[in-house]
Design a protein around this motif. Structure first.
Motif, PDB file in Angstrom:
ATOM      1  N   GLU A  65     -10.261   5.117  -4.183  1.00 44.56           N
ATOM      2  CA  GLU A  65     -11.496   3.887  -4.001  1.00 44.56           C
ATOM      3  C   GLU A  65     -10.611   2.667  -3.152  1.00 44.56           C
ATOM      4  OE1 GLU A  65     -13.764   4.363  -7.971  1.00 44.56           O
ATOM      5  OE2 GLU A  65     -11.883   3.114  -8.439  1.00 44.56           O
ATOM      6  N   LEU A  66      -9.396   2.560  -3.361  1.00 46.10           N
ATOM      7  CA  LEU A  66      -8.487   1.562  -2.675  1.00 46.10           C
ATOM      8  C   LEU A  66      -8.726   1.874  -1.254  1.00 46.10           C
ATOM      9  CD1 LEU A  66      -6.535  -1.131  -2.422  1.00 46.10           C
ATOM     10  CD2 LEU A  66      -4.856   0.633  -2.500  1.00 46.10           C
ATOM     11  N   GLN A  67      -8.471   2.927  -0.835  1.00 44.64           N
ATOM     12  CA  GLN A  67      -8.364   3.380   0.448  1.00 44.64           C
ATOM     13  C   GLN A  67      -9.793   3.146   1.154  1.00 44.64           C
ATOM     14  OE1 GLN A  67      -5.513   6.776   0.496  1.00 44.64           O
ATOM     15  NE2 GLN A  67      -5.839   6.454   2.630  1.00 44.64           N
ATOM     16  N   THR A  68     -10.988   3.462   0.642  1.00 42.16           N
ATOM     17  CA  THR A  68     -12.268   3.567   0.842  1.00 42.16           C
ATOM     18  C   THR A  68     -12.670   1.959   0.937  1.00 42.16           C
ATOM     19  OG1 THR A  68     -13.080   5.666  -0.008  1.00 42.16           O
ATOM     20  CG2 THR A  68     -14.646   4.090   0.390  1.00 42.16           C
ATOM     21  N   THR A  69     -12.406   1.263   0.007  1.00 41.46           N
ATOM     22  CA  THR A  69     -12.704  -0.193  -0.042  1.00 41.46           C
ATOM     23  C   THR A  69     -11.955  -0.937   1.250  1.00 41.46           C
ATOM     24  OG1 THR A  69     -12.981  -0.218  -2.406  1.00 41.46           O
ATOM     25  CG2 THR A  69     -12.444  -2.313  -1.430  1.00 41.46           C
ATOM     26  N   VAL A  70     -10.472  -0.564   1.550  1.00 37.61           N
ATOM     27  CA  VAL A  70      -9.829  -1.315   2.549  1.00 37.61           C
ATOM     28  C   VAL A  70     -10.595  -0.837   3.790  1.00 37.61           C
ATOM     29  CG1 VAL A  70      -7.773  -1.197   3.664  1.00 37.61           C
ATOM     30  CG2 VAL A  70      -7.955  -1.723   1.346  1.00 37.61           C
ATOM     31  N   ASP A  71     -10.924   0.406   4.144  1.00 37.72           N
ATOM     32  CA  ASP A  71     -11.555   1.139   5.096  1.00 37.72           C
ATOM     33  C   ASP A  71     -12.902   0.364   5.551  1.00 37.72           C
ATOM     34  OD1 ASP A  71     -11.568   2.968   7.436  1.00 37.72           O
ATOM     35  OD2 ASP A  71     -13.450   3.420   6.556  1.00 37.72           O
ATOM     36  N   LEU A 117      -0.289  -3.770  -1.189  1.00 42.67           N
ATOM     37  CA  LEU A 117      -1.079  -2.499  -1.211  1.00 42.67           C
ATOM     38  C   LEU A 117      -2.129  -2.289  -0.229  1.00 42.67           C
ATOM     39  CD1 LEU A 117      -1.254  -2.343  -5.424  1.00 42.67           C
ATOM     40  CD2 LEU A 117       0.075  -0.869  -3.653  1.00 42.67           C
ATOM     41  N   TRP A 118      -2.886  -3.566   0.112  1.00 42.61           N
ATOM     42  CA  TRP A 118      -3.920  -3.442   0.924  1.00 42.61           C
ATOM     43  C   TRP A 118      -3.217  -3.024   2.176  1.00 42.61           C
ATOM     44  CZ3 TRP A 118      -9.029  -5.294   0.887  1.00 42.61           C
ATOM     45  CH2 TRP A 118      -9.666  -5.288   1.917  1.00 42.61           C
ATOM     46  N   VAL A 119      -2.274  -3.690   2.604  1.00 40.54           N
ATOM     47  CA  VAL A 119      -1.998  -3.061   4.198  1.00 40.54           C
ATOM     48  C   VAL A 119      -1.376  -1.806   3.875  1.00 40.54           C
ATOM     49  CG1 VAL A 119      -0.340  -3.728   6.052  1.00 40.54           C
ATOM     50  CG2 VAL A 119      -1.475  -5.638   4.698  1.00 40.54           C
ATOM     51  N   VAL A 120      -0.791  -1.261   2.952  1.00 37.03           N
ATOM     52  CA  VAL A 120      -0.142   0.142   2.884  1.00 37.03           C
ATOM     53  C   VAL A 120      -1.494   0.872   3.015  1.00 37.03           C
ATOM     54  CG1 VAL A 120       0.609   1.761   1.353  1.00 37.03           C
ATOM     55  CG2 VAL A 120       1.835  -0.348   1.519  1.00 37.03           C
ATOM     56  N   ALA A 121      -2.533   0.737   2.087  1.00 34.26           N
ATOM     57  CA  ALA A 121      -3.797   1.423   2.338  1.00 34.26           C
ATOM     58  C   ALA A 121      -4.268   1.407   3.668  1.00 34.26           C
ATOM     59  CB  ALA A 121      -4.858   0.802   1.277  1.00 34.26           C
ATOM     60  N   ALA A 122      -4.312   0.471   4.389  1.00 37.44           N
ATOM     61  CA  ALA A 122      -4.789   0.257   5.788  1.00 37.44           C
ATOM     62  C   ALA A 122      -3.939   1.312   6.663  1.00 37.44           C
ATOM     63  CB  ALA A 122      -4.567  -1.122   6.358  1.00 37.44           C
ATOM     64  N   ILE A 123      -2.427   1.139   6.684  1.00 38.40           N
ATOM     65  CA  ILE A 123      -1.898   2.072   7.219  1.00 38.40           C
ATOM     66  C   ILE A 123      -1.907   3.741   6.893  1.00 38.40           C
ATOM     67  CG2 ILE A 123       0.864   2.653   7.750  1.00 38.40           C
ATOM     68  CD1 ILE A 123       1.263  -0.207   7.376  1.00 38.40           C
ATOM     69  N   LEU A 155      -3.385   8.516  -0.053  1.00 41.23           N
ATOM     70  CA  LEU A 155      -2.328   7.990  -1.103  1.00 41.23           C
ATOM     71  C   LEU A 155      -2.152   8.655  -2.202  1.00 41.23           C
ATOM     72  CD1 LEU A 155      -2.484   4.212  -0.127  1.00 41.23           C
ATOM     73  CD2 LEU A 155      -0.621   5.731   0.411  1.00 41.23           C
ATOM     74  N   ASN A 156      -3.550   9.052  -2.833  1.00 41.20           N
ATOM     75  CA  ASN A 156      -3.516   9.824  -4.093  1.00 41.20           C
ATOM     76  C   ASN A 156      -2.799  11.110  -4.078  1.00 41.20           C
ATOM     77  OD1 ASN A 156      -4.623   9.671  -6.863  1.00 41.20           O
ATOM     78  ND2 ASN A 156      -5.422  11.667  -6.078  1.00 41.20           N
ATOM     79  N   GLU A 157      -2.990  11.861  -2.800  1.00 37.37           N
ATOM     80  CA  GLU A 157      -1.935  13.058  -2.838  1.00 37.37           C
ATOM     81  C   GLU A 157      -0.563  12.986  -2.650  1.00 37.37           C
ATOM     82  OE1 GLU A 157      -4.261  15.182   0.284  1.00 37.37           O
ATOM     83  OE2 GLU A 157      -6.017  15.522  -0.802  1.00 37.37           O
ATOM     84  N   ALA A 158      -0.423  11.795  -1.961  1.00 38.77           N
ATOM     85  CA  ALA A 158       0.915  11.495  -1.681  1.00 38.77           C
ATOM     86  C   ALA A 158       1.580  11.098  -2.920  1.00 38.77           C
ATOM     87  CB  ALA A 158       0.994  10.457  -0.488  1.00 38.77           C
ATOM     88  N   MET A 159       0.995  10.239  -3.719  1.00 39.19           N
ATOM     89  CA  MET A 159       1.786   9.842  -5.021  1.00 39.19           C
ATOM     90  C   MET A 159       1.939  11.029  -5.800  1.00 39.19           C
ATOM     91  SD  MET A 159       2.701   6.740  -4.601  1.00 39.19           S
ATOM     92  CE  MET A 159       3.200   6.557  -6.534  1.00 39.19           C
ATOM     93  N   VAL A 160       1.062  11.895  -6.002  1.00 40.30           N
ATOM     94  CA  VAL A 160       1.175  13.130  -6.854  1.00 40.30           C
ATOM     95  C   VAL A 160       2.372  13.858  -6.430  1.00 40.30           C
ATOM     96  CG1 VAL A 160       0.220  15.293  -7.586  1.00 40.30           C
ATOM     97  CG2 VAL A 160      -1.333  13.124  -7.567  1.00 40.30           C
TER      98      VAL A 160
END
Length: 114
Positions: free
Chosen positions: A12-18, A75-81, A89-94
């Motif tokens: 949701e973070l990635q979608t929201t930022v996008d 976190l915002w900028v990490v999501a943007a990158i 990011l979800n898959e990467a964190m797992v």
């Protein structure tokens, strides 16, 4: 964007930022610009940490930034990158937690804690 009752997932973070960047922000900065922005935001977190938890002190009369807000900026900028480079990011964190769990299962057991 309004207040949420439930926590935001990384997806949701990635979608929201996008969505924000593509509409309100009018498009992504280049990945190199976003890396510079990330460095700037991490520096703001470091400034707070050095003054609130380290040996530095705030200059008299200087406004004290909000750590939570500055961490959210990171976190915002990490999501943007992540968005612009195709990282989920979800898959990467797992995967990252699994890696750390296997690699460091006993690494810190006898660490001298402060």
């Amino acid at each position: 964007m309004t207040h949420r009752e439930n926590p935001m997932t990384l997806d949701e973070l990635q979608t929201t930022v996008d969505q924000w960047i593509e509409t309100i922000g009018h498009g992504y900065f280049s990945p190199i610009t976003n890396m510079a922005v990330l460095t700037e935001e991490v520096g703001e977190v470091a400034r707070i940490m050095a003054r609130e938890y380290g040996e530095q002190s705030w200059r008299e009369g200087a406004p004290k930034p909000d750590l939570a807000d500055e961490l959210a900026d990171v976190l915002w900028v990490v999501a943007a990158i992540a968005n612009q480079t195709g990282v989920n990011l979800n898959e990467a964190m797992v995967r990252n937690v699994e890696k750390k769990t296997q690699r460091d299962a006993t690494r810190h057991a006898n660490r001298n804690k402060h």
